[in-house]
Design a protein around this motif. Structure first.
Motif, PDB file in Angstrom:
ATOM      1  N   SER A 124       0.965  34.952 -34.887  1.00 44.43           N
ATOM      2  CA  SER A 124       0.467  34.132 -33.639  1.00 44.43           C
ATOM      3  C   SER A 124       2.086  33.892 -33.327  1.00 44.43           C
ATOM      4  CB  SER A 124      -0.272  32.825 -34.008  1.00 44.43           C
ATOM      5  OG  SER A 124       0.796  32.408 -35.051  1.00 44.43           O
ATOM      6  N   PRO A 125       2.583  34.009 -32.252  1.00 44.18           N
ATOM      7  CA  PRO A 125       3.649  33.282 -31.907  1.00 44.18           C
ATOM      8  C   PRO A 125       4.549  32.139 -33.411  1.00 44.18           C
ATOM      9  CG  PRO A 125       2.586  32.853 -29.948  1.00 44.18           C
ATOM     10  CD  PRO A 125       1.735  32.786 -31.456  1.00 44.18           C
ATOM     11  N   GLU A 126       3.555  31.567 -33.517  1.00 48.13           N
ATOM     12  CA  GLU A 126       4.057  30.364 -34.954  1.00 48.13           C
ATOM     13  C   GLU A 126       4.448  31.663 -36.371  1.00 48.13           C
ATOM     14  OE1 GLU A 126       2.670  26.286 -37.198  1.00 48.13           O
ATOM     15  OE2 GLU A 126       1.591  27.189 -36.078  1.00 48.13           O
ATOM     16  N   GLY A 127       3.590  32.586 -36.324  1.00 47.85           N
ATOM     17  CA  GLY A 127       3.958  33.330 -36.961  1.00 47.85           C
ATOM     18  C   GLY A 127       5.052  34.120 -37.412  1.00 47.85           C
ATOM     19  N   GLN A 128       4.927  34.370 -35.913  1.00 47.87           N
ATOM     20  CA  GLN A 128       6.053  35.412 -36.023  1.00 47.87           C
ATOM     21  C   GLN A 128       7.220  34.490 -36.531  1.00 47.87           C
ATOM     22  OE1 GLN A 128       5.377  36.760 -31.405  1.00 47.87           O
ATOM     23  NE2 GLN A 128       4.459  38.552 -32.430  1.00 47.87           N
ATOM     24  N   LYS A 129       7.982  33.458 -35.832  1.00 47.95           N
ATOM     25  CA  LYS A 129       9.018  32.886 -36.192  1.00 47.95           C
ATOM     26  C   LYS A 129       8.655  32.629 -36.888  1.00 47.95           C
ATOM     27  CE  LYS A 129      11.139  28.655 -35.006  1.00 47.95           C
ATOM     28  NZ  LYS A 129      11.540  28.182 -36.238  1.00 47.95           N
ATOM     29  N   GLY A 130       8.099  32.255 -38.242  1.00 50.15           N
ATOM     30  CA  GLY A 130       8.243  32.522 -39.444  1.00 50.15           C
ATOM     31  C   GLY A 130       8.683  33.462 -39.989  1.00 50.15           C
ATOM     32  N   ARG A 131       7.768  34.769 -39.955  1.00 48.97           N
ATOM     33  CA  ARG A 131       8.880  36.105 -40.409  1.00 48.97           C
ATOM     34  C   ARG A 131      10.179  35.632 -39.788  1.00 48.97           C
ATOM     35  NH1 ARG A 131       4.164  37.717 -42.661  1.00 48.97           N
ATOM     36  NH2 ARG A 131       2.111  37.813 -41.477  1.00 48.97           N
ATOM     37  N   ASP A 132      10.752  35.493 -38.808  1.00 47.12           N
ATOM     38  CA  ASP A 132      12.059  35.667 -38.248  1.00 47.12           C
ATOM     39  C   ASP A 132      12.704  35.496 -39.201  1.00 47.12           C
ATOM     40  OD1 ASP A 132      11.566  37.702 -36.135  1.00 47.12           O
ATOM     41  OD2 ASP A 132      11.713  36.313 -34.663  1.00 47.12           O
ATOM     42  N   ASP A 133      12.315  33.177 -39.509  1.00 44.06           N
ATOM     43  CA  ASP A 133      12.736  32.643 -40.456  1.00 44.06           C
ATOM     44  C   ASP A 133      12.563  33.217 -41.572  1.00 44.06           C
ATOM     45  OD1 ASP A 133      13.047  30.924 -38.093  1.00 44.06           O
ATOM     46  OD2 ASP A 133      11.088  29.514 -38.915  1.00 44.06           O
ATOM     47  N   ASN A 134      12.306  33.726 -41.929  1.00 45.66           N
ATOM     48  CA  ASN A 134      12.420  34.022 -43.847  1.00 45.66           C
ATOM     49  C   ASN A 134      12.598  35.872 -43.873  1.00 45.66           C
ATOM     50  OD1 ASN A 134      10.661  32.796 -44.918  1.00 45.66           O
ATOM     51  ND2 ASN A 134       9.018  33.560 -44.282  1.00 45.66           N
ATOM     52  N   ILE A 135      12.906  35.880 -42.687  1.00 48.47           N
ATOM     53  CA  ILE A 135      14.527  37.443 -42.517  1.00 48.47           C
ATOM     54  C   ILE A 135      15.827  36.966 -42.873  1.00 48.47           C
ATOM     55  CG2 ILE A 135      15.331  38.713 -41.279  1.00 48.47           C
ATOM     56  CD1 ILE A 135      12.553  39.526 -39.930  1.00 48.47           C
ATOM     57  N   THR A 136      15.896  35.755 -42.053  1.00 39.76           N
ATOM     58  CA  THR A 136      17.485  35.259 -42.276  1.00 39.76           C
ATOM     59  C   THR A 136      16.990  34.714 -43.605  1.00 39.76           C
ATOM     60  OG1 THR A 136      17.517  34.203 -39.532  1.00 39.76           O
ATOM     61  CG2 THR A 136      18.292  33.404 -40.688  1.00 39.76           C
ATOM     62  N   LEU A 137      16.610  34.271 -44.020  1.00 43.71           N
ATOM     63  CA  LEU A 137      16.410  33.180 -45.439  1.00 43.71           C
ATOM     64  C   LEU A 137      17.030  34.202 -46.447  1.00 43.71           C
ATOM     65  CD1 LEU A 137      16.317  30.800 -47.039  1.00 43.71           C
ATOM     66  CD2 LEU A 137      13.738  31.883 -47.454  1.00 43.71           C
ATOM     67  N   ALA A 138      16.258  35.245 -45.915  1.00 42.23           N
ATOM     68  CA  ALA A 138      16.559  36.492 -47.022  1.00 42.23           C
ATOM     69  C   ALA A 138      17.899  37.425 -46.989  1.00 42.23           C
ATOM     70  CB  ALA A 138      15.401  38.027 -46.833  1.00 42.23           C
ATOM     71  N   ARG A 139      17.840  37.484 -45.528  1.00 37.53           N
ATOM     72  CA  ARG A 139      19.948  38.325 -45.910  1.00 37.53           C
ATOM     73  C   ARG A 139      20.757  36.921 -46.010  1.00 37.53           C
ATOM     74  NH1 ARG A 139      18.543  40.549 -39.657  1.00 37.53           N
ATOM     75  NH2 ARG A 139      18.154  42.283 -40.180  1.00 37.53           N
ATOM     76  N   ALA A 140      20.504  35.822 -45.978  1.00 36.51           N
ATOM     77  CA  ALA A 140      21.469  34.828 -47.032  1.00 36.51           C
ATOM     78  C   ALA A 140      21.091  33.958 -47.862  1.00 36.51           C
ATOM     79  CB  ALA A 140      20.951  33.565 -45.654  1.00 36.51           C
ATOM     80  N   GLN A 141      20.089  34.770 -48.764  1.00 34.99           N
ATOM     81  CA  GLN A 141      20.252  34.211 -49.604  1.00 34.99           C
ATOM     82  C   GLN A 141      19.595  35.329 -51.063  1.00 34.99           C
ATOM     83  OE1 GLN A 141      18.604  29.672 -50.464  1.00 34.99           O
ATOM     84  NE2 GLN A 141      19.631  29.535 -48.105  1.00 34.99           N
ATOM     85  N   GLY A 142      18.749  35.953 -50.294  1.00 35.58           N
ATOM     86  CA  GLY A 142      17.852  36.949 -51.360  1.00 35.58           C
ATOM     87  C   GLY A 142      16.648  36.949 -51.223  1.00 35.58           C
ATOM     88  N   ALA A 143      16.126  38.028 -51.664  1.00 31.59           N
ATOM     89  CA  ALA A 143      14.319  38.020 -52.208  1.00 31.59           C
ATOM     90  C   ALA A 143      13.564  36.419 -52.730  1.00 31.59           C
ATOM     91  CB  ALA A 143      14.308  39.124 -52.921  1.00 31.59           C
ATOM     92  N   GLY A 144      14.624  36.317 -53.669  1.00 32.32           N
ATOM     93  CA  GLY A 144      13.687  35.277 -54.343  1.00 32.32           C
ATOM     94  C   GLY A 144      14.344  33.990 -53.883  1.00 32.32           C
TER      95      GLY A 144
END
Length: 264
Positions: A124-144
């Motif tokens: 969903s659009p909300e789910g897609q935003k969640g993916r983008d948020d997690n991409i930002t999180l992974a790049r900033a703080q790592g996979a953990g």
């Protein structure tokens, strides 16, 4: 074991048994060790093949964009390299999205399908935003950091509280993945096609499995797939959340074992 597939080295486990080939596709952000209890527990009835998807676990990470079709083509290459003409294709969560892609491209090579804790619909659009948020999180703080965010929904509270070995192994599995693999998978899931039209086209015997306590992909999604796939059977596993095969490995294995009798 490793084999060169489509320009990179893919790591995999292979029991080399004489039973029906069973291809196990792990979810996100995990690797083939997710399936340790299935590799051990089903080796007497199947040739269990559990690969690390590109970039995950011990598999290489080639450059370039990744889609569900990319993962599916990698898996077809693995089966080719192992001389496996067809297999029961089992995918959990993201692995289920990949199983749909594999079936669309290689229906004749899917002897059966096992769709575990997954769904056919797109984000969903909300789910897609969640993916983008997690991409930002992974790049900033790592996979953990992504794993820590997902962890509360992966296992039941009972498993998390009473089986520290399982919970710690799941957390460590997520934390050790590369940022590149995590980001590419998040993008691929965000942009994946709707597999709902695929359901009516599936002719292979199909088992749908859901953790009764899965809140990440609720059981209603499993029921919808069961209703849309001709002849599909559904197994709901009590005391299991999103990683049903970790929460209740014996019950999960029993369901797969029973299904394999139909396609042997």
């Amino acid at each position: 074991m490793k084999v060169k597939v489509r320009g990179f080295e893919m790591a995999y486990d292979d029991t080399n048994g004489s039973g029906v080939p069973l291809l196990l596709i792990h979810g996100f952000p995990l690797d083939r060790t997710l399936w340790a209890a299935q590799v051990r527990g089903l080796a007497d009835v199947a040739r269990v093949i559990a690969p690390d998807l590109r970039g995950f676990g011990e598999s290489g990470m080639p450059t370039g964009s990744v889609t569900m079709d990319t993962y599916a083509d990698d898996l077809r290459g693995l089966l080719d390299a192992l001389g496996v003409k067809n297999a029961v294709v089992a995918g959990l969560s993201m692995g289920g999205y990949i199983a749909f892609a594999f079936y669309r491209k290689n229906a004749a090579r899917a002897r059966g399908l096992i769709l575990a804790d997954t769904k056919a619909g797109p984000d969903s659009p909300e789910g897609q935003k969640g993916r983008d948020d997690n991409i930002t999180l992974a790049r900033a703080q790592g996979a953990g950091a992504v794993g820590d965010k997902m962890m509360p929904k992966m296992l039941t509270p009972k498993t998390a509280a009473e089986r520290a070995d399982i919970a710690n192994a799941a957390r460590a599995m997520m934390a050790r993945q590369s940022v590149a693999a995590v980001v590419s998978a998040l993008e691929a899931m965000r942009d994946r096609p709707d597999s709902t039209p695929t359901l009516a086209e599936i002719k292979a015997p199909t088992l749908v499995v859901t953790g009764a306590e899965d809140t990440l992909i609720p059981p209603k999604e499993a029921e919808a797939m069961r209703d849309a796939i001709r002849g599909a059977r559904l197994v709901s596993i009590p005391g299991a959340a999103h990683l049903a095969n970790l929460d209740q490995p014996d019950t999960f294995n029993a369901a797969v074992r029973e299904f394999l009798k139909l396609v042997a």
